[in-house]
Write a protein that holds these residues in place. Structure first.
Motif, PDB file in Angstrom:
ATOM      1  N   TYR A 122      32.556 -59.908  40.880  1.00 22.74           N
ATOM      2  CA  TYR A 122      32.795 -60.851  39.801  1.00 22.74           C
ATOM      3  C   TYR A 122      33.250 -62.205  40.338  1.00 22.74           C
ATOM      4  N   ARG A 160      33.396 -63.170  35.414  1.00 24.53           N
ATOM      5  CA  ARG A 160      32.013 -62.908  35.032  1.00 24.53           C
ATOM      6  C   ARG A 160      31.204 -62.640  36.293  1.00 24.53           C
ATOM      7  N   TRP A 209      25.536 -64.334  34.102  1.00 22.04           N
ATOM      8  CA  TRP A 209      26.027 -64.049  32.759  1.00 22.04           C
ATOM      9  C   TRP A 209      26.003 -65.292  31.865  1.00 22.04           C
ATOM     10  N   VAL A 236      34.407 -62.085  30.580  1.00 18.71           N
ATOM     11  CA  VAL A 236      35.423 -61.158  30.086  1.00 18.71           C
ATOM     12  C   VAL A 236      36.766 -61.861  30.250  1.00 18.71           C
ATOM     13  N   VAL A 253      35.171 -59.555  25.585  1.00 22.31           N
ATOM     14  CA  VAL A 253      34.011 -60.358  25.952  1.00 22.31           C
ATOM     15  C   VAL A 253      34.070 -61.648  25.147  1.00 22.31           C
ATOM     16  N   GLU A 288      28.350 -57.167  25.468  1.00 20.82           N
ATOM     17  CA  GLU A 288      29.379 -56.138  25.310  1.00 20.82           C
ATOM     18  C   GLU A 288      28.921 -54.808  25.889  1.00 20.82           C
ATOM     19  N   ARG A 306      26.886 -54.435  28.345  1.00 19.69           N
ATOM     20  CA  ARG A 306      26.914 -54.598  29.807  1.00 19.69           C
ATOM     21  C   ARG A 306      28.330 -54.391  30.330  1.00 19.69           C
ATOM     22  N   TRP A 307      29.301 -54.956  29.666  1.00 15.71           N
ATOM     23  CA  TRP A 307      30.703 -54.796  30.071  1.00 15.71           C
ATOM     24  C   TRP A 307      31.153 -53.348  29.907  1.00 15.71           C
ATOM     25  N   GLU A 327      30.231 -51.374  32.905  1.00 11.61           N
ATOM     26  CA  GLU A 327      30.912 -51.732  34.151  1.00 11.61           C
ATOM     27  C   GLU A 327      32.416 -51.422  34.141  1.00 11.61           C
ATOM     28  N   PHE A 328      32.980 -51.289  32.954  1.00  7.15           N
ATOM     29  CA  PHE A 328      34.422 -51.144  32.837  1.00  7.15           C
ATOM     30  C   PHE A 328      34.974 -49.922  33.584  1.00  7.15           C
TER      31      PHE A 328
END
Length: 435
Positions: A309, A328, A332, A337, A352, A372, A374-375, A378-379
């Motif tokens: 990131y 980010r 992106w 985020v 987000v 959202e 995508r996040w 990855e979270f």
């Protein structure tokens, strides 16, 4: 799918500090984090072991000097009693060092006790009264103290050589003293306290049955008090060792020395000493909390960067004073985020966000939902990475993507966007001047 997320955070003591040091070292050396972490952890383990070994050796030395002094004090007391019975003068008193005297003073005290004992032994030998030599235990470096049975037997032999009670009565008095003394738990190698041995000797040497019984009653009370004192001393010893383990190495020497005496079982834990040590531990805990908070901020920043990131520079006070961080991935566009830390509530919020730019439209809302999603994917990787490095997050609230609109923010509130726009504005002005 995932919308805004709220999680409680826990700073894992020890793990967090190690991770921060390993991350900093890996960054400076351009090394691989896991390899550097293994080296840092090994060094930390070695340091802890060395500290414990030094402390253990120090406590054992204090305890050994105390055992030797108790053995020699008891030996000298027996010799003086023997000399008194033979009508001989005892050696001059030997002054015991103060409780805060160092090792050198204790070694000198041991030498003085030995000299006094040798002087009485020489006088006994010259007078011919040395026949009771079996009472003169000769404790030395590494020698065990005589047992209670050996001591009482020697006194009984001494008593039997004097006029008075029949041998059967002497043996009965000896058995009474032994039975009472058996109630006192003595550690292996420990010497019978001199005041208890003195009472036991008086029982064995008593001129009458009535006197022996009266002294036995007195001995029972003394043994009970001694047993209670031993229990208190053991509790003090455990607490003092706990305090020593929690204290830093740079505490005042006099406080550390006083605690070591308690931890070695040679002194009581006075309330003032306990309070002074606890005050230092509390102050160190405050310092450690601030260090852990700074380490958490550094670990968060480096972990985000390790995961690919782009992230704002994070202030070391983030987990102390709170604040926000934007991050980010490349590509992106204007999505980020935003992470907000609330130290008082001990929570972290993830949202987000989108920097204001394009007009709102159905297409834009679909892109918001994709951001959202995508996040959301990855979270979990961030959660695992942070927990492994000492910053554990426990999700308490998680909304579905689209449940609330993606927050649209002023680009000036996002440092990366603000910097990009400032650079673009500067470039435009330079181009205009060039024309």
């Amino acid at each position: 799918m995932s919308g805004p997320i709220t999680a409680g955070f826990v700073l894992i003591h020890g793990t967090l500090a190690l991770a921060a040091r390993a991350l900093a070292e890996a960054r400076a050396m351009k090394g691989e984090y896991q390899e550097v972490l293994a080296r840092v952890r090994a060094r930390e383990h070695d340091l802890v072991c060395q500290r414990e070994q030094r402390q253990g050796a120090r406590l054992e030395r204090i305890a050994a000097l105390h055992r030797q002094s108790a053995q020699h004090e008891a030996r000298l007391q027996r010799l003086r009693a023997l000399a008194e019975g033979a009508g001989l003068p005892g050696a001059a008193p030997v002054e015991k060092p103060s409780a805060d005297a160092g090792d050198a003073a204790m070694v000198a005290y041991l030498a003085a006790l030995q000299d006094a004992a040798h002087a009485i032994e020489a006088a006994l030998d010259r007078s011919g009264a040395g026949r009771a030599a079996d009472i003169r235990a000769r404790p030395g470096q590494g020698d065990a103290a005589p047992s209670i049975e050996q001591v009482l037997t020697a006194y009984a032999q001494q008593r039997a050589r004097t006029a008075g009670l029949p041998a059967a009565e002497v043996e009965r008095f000896k058995a009474t003293a032994a039975r009472v003394l058996a109630r006192l738990p003595l550690a292996e190698g420990a010497v019978l306290p001199t005041h208890l041995e003195a009472l036991a000797r008086q029982i064995v040497m008593a001129p009458t049955t009535e006197r022996a019984e009266a002294l036995a009653t007195e001995l029972r009370g003394a043994v009970q008090r001694a047993a209670e004192a031993q229990g208190t001393q053991q509790r003090d010893l455990v607490q003092a060792r706990t305090l020593l383990g929690a204290l830093a190495d740079d505490v005042p020497p006099e406080l550390k020395t006083a605690l070591e005496r308690v931890a070695a079982g040679t002194a009581p834990l006075e309330p003032q000493l306990r309070e002074s040590a606890q005050a230092l531990i509390d102050a160190a805990a405050d310092d450690r909390t601030r260090s852990e908070q700074a380490a958490a901020a550094y670990v968060l920043e480096q972990s985000l960067r390790d995961l690919g990131y782009e992230v704002d520079d994070i202030e070391a006070t983030l987990f102390a004073d709170g604040g926000t961080v934007n991050f980010r991935r490349a590509g992106w566009d204007r999505y980020f985020v935003r992470l907000r830390v609330a130290p008082t509530e001990r929570t972290v919020n993830f949202n987000v966000i989108r920097a204001r730019g394009d007009e709102e439209s159905e297409a834009r809302r679909r892109l918001d939902a994709l951001a959202e999603d995508r996040w959301c994917a990855e979270f979990p990787a961030l959660l695992r990475t942070l927990e492994a490095r000492g910053l554990a997050l426990d999700v308490t609230r998680r909304l579905e993507a689209g449940e609330v609109p993606v927050q649209v923010v002023d680009p000036a509130s996002v440092p990366v966007i603000a910097a990009d726009e400032a650079r673009a504005a500067g470039e435009t002005k330079r181009n205009q001047r060039a024309r």
